[in-house]
Scaffold this motif. Structure first.
Motif, PDB file in Angstrom:
ATOM      1  N   ASN A 249       0.761  -1.286   0.035  1.00 29.16           N
ATOM      2  CA  ASN A 249      -0.109  -0.163  -0.132  1.00 29.16           C
ATOM      3  C   ASN A 249       0.882   1.197  -0.220  1.00 29.16           C
ATOM      4  OD1 ASN A 249       0.880   0.240   2.501  1.00 29.16           O
ATOM      5  ND2 ASN A 249      -0.993   0.011   3.712  1.00 29.16           N
ATOM      6  N   GLY A 250       2.268   1.235  -0.440  1.00 22.90           N
ATOM      7  CA  GLY A 250       3.053   2.305  -0.447  1.00 22.90           C
ATOM      8  C   GLY A 250       3.741   2.693   0.811  1.00 22.90           C
ATOM      9  N   HIS A 251       3.365   1.956   1.878  1.00 17.75           N
ATOM     10  CA  HIS A 251       3.981   2.250   3.159  1.00 17.75           C
ATOM     11  C   HIS A 251       5.733   2.002   3.306  1.00 17.75           C
ATOM     12  CE1 HIS A 251       3.233  -1.668   5.164  1.00 17.75           C
ATOM     13  NE2 HIS A 251       4.415  -1.869   4.888  1.00 17.75           N
ATOM     14  N   ILE A 252       6.345   2.799   3.840  1.00 19.52           N
ATOM     15  CA  ILE A 252       7.759   2.536   4.475  1.00 19.52           C
ATOM     16  C   ILE A 252       7.726   2.597   5.930  1.00 19.52           C
ATOM     17  CG2 ILE A 252       9.253   3.508   2.500  1.00 19.52           C
ATOM     18  CD1 ILE A 252       9.350   6.007   3.764  1.00 19.52           C
ATOM     19  N   GLY A 253       8.477   1.497   6.631  1.00 17.86           N
ATOM     20  CA  GLY A 253       8.292   1.312   8.088  1.00 17.86           C
ATOM     21  C   GLY A 253       6.868   0.862   7.944  1.00 17.86           C
ATOM     22  N   PHE A 254       6.155   1.222   9.093  1.00 19.86           N
ATOM     23  CA  PHE A 254       4.604   0.835   9.255  1.00 19.86           C
ATOM     24  C   PHE A 254       3.888   2.225   9.106  1.00 19.86           C
ATOM     25  CE2 PHE A 254       4.848  -3.512  11.301  1.00 19.86           C
ATOM     26  CZ  PHE A 254       4.610  -4.309  10.253  1.00 19.86           C
ATOM     27  N   ASN A 255       4.385   3.182   8.222  1.00 20.57           N
ATOM     28  CA  ASN A 255       3.608   4.534   8.219  1.00 20.57           C
ATOM     29  C   ASN A 255       2.551   4.383   6.988  1.00 20.57           C
ATOM     30  OD1 ASN A 255       5.398   6.509   9.826  1.00 20.57           O
ATOM     31  ND2 ASN A 255       7.015   5.333   8.628  1.00 20.57           N
ATOM     32  N   GLU A 256       1.408   3.977   7.620  1.00 22.23           N
ATOM     33  CA  GLU A 256       0.221   3.600   6.547  1.00 22.23           C
ATOM     34  C   GLU A 256      -0.403   4.434   6.180  1.00 22.23           C
ATOM     35  OE1 GLU A 256       0.199   0.747   5.948  1.00 22.23           O
ATOM     36  OE2 GLU A 256      -0.323  -0.768   7.715  1.00 22.23           O
ATOM     37  N   PRO A 257      -1.105   4.264   4.921  1.00 19.90           N
ATOM     38  CA  PRO A 257      -1.800   5.630   4.387  1.00 19.90           C
ATOM     39  C   PRO A 257      -2.336   6.481   5.333  1.00 19.90           C
ATOM     40  CG  PRO A 257      -2.155   3.545   3.297  1.00 19.90           C
ATOM     41  CD  PRO A 257      -1.497   3.242   4.482  1.00 19.90           C
ATOM     42  N   LEU A 258      -2.187   7.698   4.815  1.00 23.58           N
ATOM     43  CA  LEU A 258      -2.640   9.098   5.652  1.00 23.58           C
ATOM     44  C   LEU A 258      -1.588   9.577   6.939  1.00 23.58           C
ATOM     45  CD1 LEU A 258      -6.355   8.812   5.554  1.00 23.58           C
ATOM     46  CD2 LEU A 258      -4.847   9.639   4.049  1.00 23.58           C
ATOM     47  N   ALA A 259      -0.644   8.547   7.046  1.00 15.35           N
ATOM     48  CA  ALA A 259       0.379   8.810   8.130  1.00 15.35           C
ATOM     49  C   ALA A 259       0.976  10.263   7.941  1.00 15.35           C
ATOM     50  CB  ALA A 259       1.362   7.767   8.519  1.00 15.35           C
ATOM     51  N   SER A 260       1.261  11.119   8.751  1.00 13.92           N
ATOM     52  CA  SER A 260       1.879  12.559   8.288  1.00 13.92           C
ATOM     53  C   SER A 260       3.225  12.181   7.771  1.00 13.92           C
ATOM     54  CB  SER A 260       2.042  13.167   9.635  1.00 13.92           C
ATOM     55  OG  SER A 260       2.974  14.478   9.483  1.00 13.92           O
TER      56      SER A 260
END
Length: 268
Positions: free
Chosen positions: A136-147
């Protein structure tokens, strides 16, 4: 951001490992940011081989991993602590004091995130951060809509991430912990150098979106466009949806840094 395409998954792992090894040899006291996942297993296997056959010395390195599941003890076989010990730490000359992962068992997960960022700063910051790319395009566990300026903190994992990571949990996404601790996107962007390693057809569409689409909090990896020393390594399967192949191929021929990678790749 620069992009280099490898012919296959094996060459991709070899080049990623070679770049990490070069970082360690150039700066033995390097602070390394490490990642987990299937793509990284082959990378770590090659680093272990370099340690045993080429005397690659980790003894002065410090490592920080991107993330850990909330609620899993370090000894849990499904934890990223266990993953790193199995695939790298126990096979090279790193002591426990030199390796760091977020504490998923911390009573106060928010305070643990603050503590983790402070530890990175105390170590002098990360010299080289290794990243994988979530579907879903994350790096680390920075999921969608994370700053895109977020710091290390607790997060709720997206359903597609739990599905993607179900392999270690008997294939059941409901068994994947719903929360985790992760380095923030802002924390990651403070690394002096970043390598994003991407393989397989399952990552083709999202890699295209990250490289060619807009920078958006919907895909935290797109924030890498703001980093001035980021290298994207992809195999041909992961690159299969890119519409900018002509420009990438041209740069690989004429950019001195990318041409040097081609020379390095032929050695493996």
């Amino acid at each position: 951001m620069k992009v280099f395409l490898c012919p296959n998954r094996e060459k991709l792992a070899a080049l990623t490992a070679a770049l990490l090894a070069a970082q360690i040899r150039t700066k033995p006291e390097s602070v390394l940011g490490l990642a987990t996942g299937r793509t990284m297993e082959a990378v770590y296997a090659r680093l272990v081989l370099a340690h045993t056959t080429q005397q690659l010395d980790f003894s002065r390195c410090t490592t920080f991993n991107l993330d850990e599941y909330a609620g899993l003890a370090p000894t849990d076989p499904r934890s990223y602590h266990t993953y790193m010990h199995q695939h790298l730490f126990q096979h090279v000359n790193l002591t426990a004091e030199q390796t760091h992962l977020p504490n998923g068992m911390a009573e106060d997960l928010s305070a643990e995130g603050v503590r983790y960022d402070a530890l990175i700063q105390q170590a002098g910051g990360i010299d080289l951060q290794l990243l994988g790319l979530g579907e879903n395009g994350h790096i680390g566990f920075n999921e969608p809509l994370a700053s895109l300026s977020s710091r290390s903190r607790p997060v709720v994992l997206a359903p597609e991430t739990r599905q993607q990571n179900a392999g270690l949990f008997d294939g059941n996404p409901d068994s994947v912990p719903p929360r985790a601790l992760t380095m923030g996107t802002g924390t990651i962007l403070e690394s002096r150098r970043i390598i994003l390693t991407v393989s397989g057809t399952s990552k083709a569409r999202i890699l295209q979106a990250v490289l060619e689409g807009p920078v958006t909090a919907q895909k935290s990896a797109s924030a890498l466009h703001f980093h001035n020393n980021c290298l994207v390594l992809a195999d041909q399967e992961a690159a299969s949806c890119l519409t900018t192949r002509n420009a990438i191929d041209h740069a690989m021929q004429h950019d001195p840094e990318l041409s040097a990678l081609q020379t390095l790749l032929t050695a493996y």
